[in-house]
Design a protein around this motif. Structure first.
Motif, PDB file in Angstrom:
ATOM      1  N   ASP A  74      -8.588  -8.083  -4.197  1.00  0.00           N
ATOM      2  CA  ASP A  74      -9.478  -7.237  -3.384  1.00  0.00           C
ATOM      3  C   ASP A  74      -8.687  -6.155  -2.659  1.00  0.00           C
ATOM      4  O   ASP A  74      -9.102  -4.993  -2.622  1.00  0.00           O
ATOM      5  N   GLN A  75      -7.551  -6.521  -2.097  1.00  0.00           N
ATOM      6  CA  GLN A  75      -6.723  -5.542  -1.386  1.00  0.00           C
ATOM      7  C   GLN A  75      -6.105  -4.532  -2.356  1.00  0.00           C
ATOM      8  O   GLN A  75      -6.042  -3.336  -2.048  1.00  0.00           O
ATOM      9  N   GLU A  82      -7.400  -3.553  -5.142  1.00  0.00           N
ATOM     10  CA  GLU A  82      -8.479  -2.686  -5.632  1.00  0.00           C
ATOM     11  C   GLU A  82      -8.861  -1.591  -4.647  1.00  0.00           C
ATOM     12  O   GLU A  82      -9.490  -0.617  -5.036  1.00  0.00           O
ATOM     13  N   THR A  83      -8.455  -1.724  -3.398  1.00  0.00           N
ATOM     14  CA  THR A  83      -8.677  -0.623  -2.453  1.00  0.00           C
ATOM     15  C   THR A  83      -7.689   0.508  -2.706  1.00  0.00           C
ATOM     16  O   THR A  83      -7.876   1.618  -2.213  1.00  0.00           O
ATOM     17  N   LEU A  84      -6.636   0.224  -3.476  1.00  0.00           N
ATOM     18  CA  LEU A  84      -5.589   1.208  -3.752  1.00  0.00           C
ATOM     19  C   LEU A  84      -5.768   1.897  -5.100  1.00  0.00           C
ATOM     20  O   LEU A  84      -5.469   3.084  -5.237  1.00  0.00           O
ATOM     21  N   SER A 108      -8.259 -12.537  -2.714  1.00  0.00           N
ATOM     22  CA  SER A 108      -8.090 -11.568  -1.626  1.00  0.00           C
ATOM     23  C   SER A 108      -6.959 -10.583  -1.945  1.00  0.00           C
ATOM     24  O   SER A 108      -7.012  -9.416  -1.545  1.00  0.00           O
ATOM     25  N   PRO A 163       0.803  -1.227   0.000  1.00  0.00           N
ATOM     26  CA  PRO A 163       0.000   0.000   0.000  1.00  0.00           C
ATOM     27  C   PRO A 163       0.838   1.280   0.000  1.00  0.00           C
ATOM     28  O   PRO A 163       0.529   2.232  -0.729  1.00  0.00           O
TER      29      PRO A 163
END
Length: 168
Positions: free
Chosen positions: A41-42, A44-46, A38, A19
């Motif tokens: 998914d992580q 895509e939060t960035l 997963s 991140p």
């Protein structure tokens, strides 16, 4: 101008430094062997994620991402595939794709070895971001980020983490 984060071969592991290193990236590209949704998914939060599946990826990832991803960003044509080789040693299928589509940037993973190489013959830059995961023989976890502007990659930066200190 777009800022790109690039990684490969996570094998289901999401390093805690991802991140920070990819902060401010417009897109994150994963060159296969994701290992688990997963991880996606992580990521895509960035930022927006583009990816290809790799040889270890199961049906969930193969349904969501292609084997070959050909796209254009900021005027730069990009070809991404997990197993592709490198300049002078492309797989025959990849050489054919390069000759047909003439990308300016070719990205592959699989080897777990970071490589950034110009291909003078095909007028492109090849990047293999190495391995960002914790499975395999590699000694370093590597991540790459760069900018694309006016059809050209620039300002390439590498994060190289000693695998023994992977959580530092």
């Amino acid at each position: 101008m777009k800022k790109i984060g690039l990684l490969s071969d996570t094998h289901g592991f999401f390093h805690p430094r991802i991140p920070g290193f990819f902060a401010g990236c417009d897109e994150i590209w994963h060159a296969g062997d994701v290992g688990s949704l997963s991880v996606i998914d992580q990521l895509e939060t960035l930022a927006v994620v583009r990816a290809v599946y790799g040889n270890i990826d199961g049906q969930e990832i193969r349904k969501r991402f292609p084997e070959i991803n050909l796209f254009t960003v900021e005027g730069l044509k990009v070809l991404m595939i997990h197993i592709g080789g490198y300049p002078g040693r492309y797989l025959p299928k990849v050489r054919k794709l390069i000759e047909e589509h003439r990308p300016g940037l070719f990205i592959s993973g699989h080897s777990h070895i970071l490589k950034v190489m110009p291909d003078q013959r095909h007028h492109l830059l090849h990047i293999n971001p190495g391995a960002a995961g914790n499975s395999g023989f590699h000694k370093s976890i590597t991540l790459v980020r760069f900018k694309i502007e006016n059809g050209r990659p620039s300002d390439l930066e590498i994060l190289d983490i000693d695998r023994k200190k992977r959580l530092a």
